[in-house]
Design a protein around this motif. Structure first.
Motif, mmCIF file in Angstrom:
data_model
loop_
_atom_site.group_PDB
_atom_site.id
_atom_site.type_symbol
_atom_site.label_atom_id
_atom_site.label_comp_id
_atom_site.label_asym_id
_atom_site.label_seq_id
_atom_site.Cartn_x
_atom_site.Cartn_y
_atom_site.Cartn_z
ATOM 1 N N ARG A 154 0.827 -1.195 0.000
ATOM 2 C CA ARG A 154 0.000 0.000 0.000
ATOM 3 C C ARG A 154 0.867 1.252 0.000
ATOM 4 O O ARG A 154 2.059 1.196 0.336
ATOM 5 C CB ARG A 154 -0.920 0.012 1.212
ATOM 6 N N PRO A 155 0.301 2.394 -0.376
ATOM 7 C CA PRO A 155 1.075 3.629 -0.351
ATOM 8 C C PRO A 155 1.626 3.919 1.051
ATOM 9 O O PRO A 155 0.971 3.639 2.057
ATOM 10 C CB PRO A 155 0.067 4.690 -0.781
ATOM 11 N N LEU A 156 2.815 4.475 1.077
ATOM 12 C CA LEU A 156 3.476 4.819 2.332
ATOM 13 C C LEU A 156 3.597 6.331 2.436
ATOM 14 O O LEU A 156 4.118 6.986 1.537
ATOM 15 C CB LEU A 156 4.862 4.192 2.382
ATOM 16 N N LEU A 157 3.099 6.880 3.540
ATOM 17 C CA LEU A 157 3.177 8.315 3.796
ATOM 18 C C LEU A 157 4.148 8.536 4.944
ATOM 19 O O LEU A 157 3.982 7.969 6.032
ATOM 20 C CB LEU A 157 1.794 8.869 4.151
ATOM 21 N N LEU A 158 5.171 9.347 4.693
ATOM 22 C CA LEU A 158 6.229 9.568 5.664
ATOM 23 C C LEU A 158 6.168 11.002 6.181
ATOM 24 O O LEU A 158 6.223 11.957 5.400
ATOM 25 C CB LEU A 158 7.598 9.298 5.034
ATOM 26 N N LEU A 159 6.068 11.141 7.501
ATOM 27 C CA LEU A 159 6.031 12.460 8.128
ATOM 28 C C LEU A 159 7.441 13.004 8.281
ATOM 29 O O LEU A 159 8.371 12.267 8.638
ATOM 30 C CB LEU A 159 5.362 12.357 9.504
ATOM 31 N N ASN A 160 7.602 14.287 8.027
ATOM 32 C CA ASN A 160 8.914 14.921 8.152
ATOM 33 C C ASN A 160 9.437 14.750 9.580
ATOM 34 O O ASN A 160 8.820 15.248 10.528
ATOM 35 C CB ASN A 160 8.791 16.404 7.797
ATOM 36 N N PRO A 161 10.569 14.052 9.759
ATOM 37 C CA PRO A 161 11.054 13.791 11.118
ATOM 38 C C PRO A 161 11.633 15.021 11.809
ATOM 39 O O PRO A 161 11.903 14.977 13.011
ATOM 40 C CB PRO A 161 12.138 12.730 10.897
ATOM 41 N N THR A 206 13.701 7.948 9.605
ATOM 42 C CA THR A 206 14.868 8.633 10.154
ATOM 43 C C THR A 206 15.182 9.831 9.263
ATOM 44 O O THR A 206 14.699 9.925 8.128
ATOM 45 C CB THR A 206 16.090 7.711 10.198
ATOM 46 N N ILE A 207 15.990 10.723 9.764
ATOM 47 C CA ILE A 207 16.370 11.895 8.959
ATOM 48 C C ILE A 207 17.094 11.458 7.691
ATOM 49 O O ILE A 207 16.854 12.000 6.599
ATOM 50 C CB ILE A 207 17.223 12.859 9.796
ATOM 51 N N ASP A 208 17.957 10.461 7.807
ATOM 52 C CA ASP A 208 18.682 9.984 6.618
ATOM 53 C C ASP A 208 17.722 9.378 5.598
ATOM 54 O O ASP A 208 17.864 9.616 4.385
ATOM 55 C CB ASP A 208 19.729 8.948 7.023
ATOM 56 N N GLU A 209 16.765 8.592 6.055
ATOM 57 C CA GLU A 209 15.786 8.005 5.139
ATOM 58 C C GLU A 209 14.986 9.095 4.438
ATOM 59 O O GLU A 209 14.696 9.006 3.237
ATOM 60 C CB GLU A 209 14.855 7.071 5.905
ATOM 61 N N TRP A 210 14.613 10.119 5.192
ATOM 62 C CA TRP A 210 13.860 11.238 4.615
ATOM 63 C C TRP A 210 14.665 11.920 3.517
ATOM 64 O O TRP A 210 14.154 12.178 2.425
ATOM 65 C CB TRP A 210 13.507 12.230 5.728
ATOM 66 N N LYS A 211 15.918 12.202 3.799
ATOM 67 C CA LYS A 211 16.757 12.905 2.824
ATOM 68 C C LYS A 211 16.989 12.062 1.575
ATOM 69 O O LYS A 211 17.039 12.596 0.458
ATOM 70 C CB LYS A 211 18.085 13.291 3.470
ATOM 71 N N GLN A 212 17.112 10.753 1.738
ATOM 72 C CA GLN A 212 17.331 9.889 0.585
ATOM 73 C C GLN A 212 16.108 9.833 -0.324
ATOM 74 O O GLN A 212 16.235 9.731 -1.551
ATOM 75 C CB GLN A 212 17.695 8.482 1.053
#
Length: 251
Positions: A154-161, A206-212
């Motif tokens: 399913r779609p994944l929604l990621l909140l800005n950490p 994580t911040i790294d995952e967000w940036k990637q």
């Protein structure tokens, strides 16, 4: 025709606007439109934060893709007028009789792991029914939880950490995310998602995952190559104009 077509057109340029331009009003105050999102927050048994956000995200897109929002449907004109401007949402909390009263207004209620949210048909903010307008906006929050790994189907929604948001603000942002995804998907993908009841997952990376994962200055390329979109907020509440609050990825 997908009622979200204006949103797809807007996404072509919105991520590249100067931050200060994202906050420019799209209409006079009496013409501003918003979608109310009513979250059920019972005092004795509050829901989990993550399932409540997932319910809100699903409710927002389910309303927009409901047959009543299609051309000729009873909701179409209201939804079309709303998505043609800023897709503002106003999240409110309700419990008990007030939650039951909210069910009487046109909209879609979604339940995820016991958490419930109802997206109501959008309209002019100055015309919100008194039964909805009296529901509180501020002060709505829930503690962080640990939902575990996200399902891969399913779609994944990621909140800005790196951005703090109340559950109400986050509910609006993940609702923006599912709507943008739906605006960019083709008919077959939308049909497949509909079969799943527009289910989605919400997580905080994580911040790294967000940036990637962040599309950077190439949102079109990120969508076409990685099926990733960014939700960029106008900054009317809680965050600065131009802040990317959510990244959404199609599986």
């Amino acid at each position: 025709m997908n009622v979200l077509a204006p949103l797809a057109a807007r996404y072509a340029y919105w991520p590249g606007l100067p931050a200060e331009d994202t906050a420019l009003p799209e209409a006079s105050p009496e013409e501003i439109r918003a979608m109310p999102i009513v979250m059920r927050l019972e005092k004795a048994e509050p829901p989990g934060r993550t399932p409540l956000l997932e319910a809100a995200a699903t409710a927002a897109v389910a309303l927009c893709l409901d047959e009543r929002a299609r051309p000729g449907g009873e909701w179409h004109d209201a939804v079309h007028a709303w998505v043609s401007g800023h897709i503002r949402k106003v999240a409110r909390r309700a419990r008990g009789a007030h939650w039951q009263a909210a069910q009487e207004f046109p909209g879609v209620t979604v339940t995820v792991d016991g958490a419930q949210a109802r997206a109501l048909v959008p309209g002019r903010v100055v015309e919100v029914p008194k039964e909805i307008a009296r529901l509180q906006i501020s002060g709505s929050d829930l503690p962080s939880d640990d939902p575990g790994p996200a399902p891969e189907d399913r779609p994944l929604l990621l909140l800005n950490p790196e951005v703090q948001m109340t559950v109400g603000k986050a509910a609006a942002q993940v609702g923006h995310g599912t709507m943008i995804l739906a605006a960019l998907l083709g008919p077959e993908q939308l049909a497949a998602w509909a079969e799943m009841g527009y289910a989605c997952a919400v997580r905080t990376p994580t911040i790294d995952e967000w940036k990637q994962l962040h599309p950077g200055d190439d949102p079109a390329g990120a969508w076409h190559s990685r099926r990733v979109i960014a939700v960029r907020d106008a900054g009317f509440t809680e965050v600065d104009p131009g802040t990317v609050t959510v990244l959404a990825r199609w599986p």
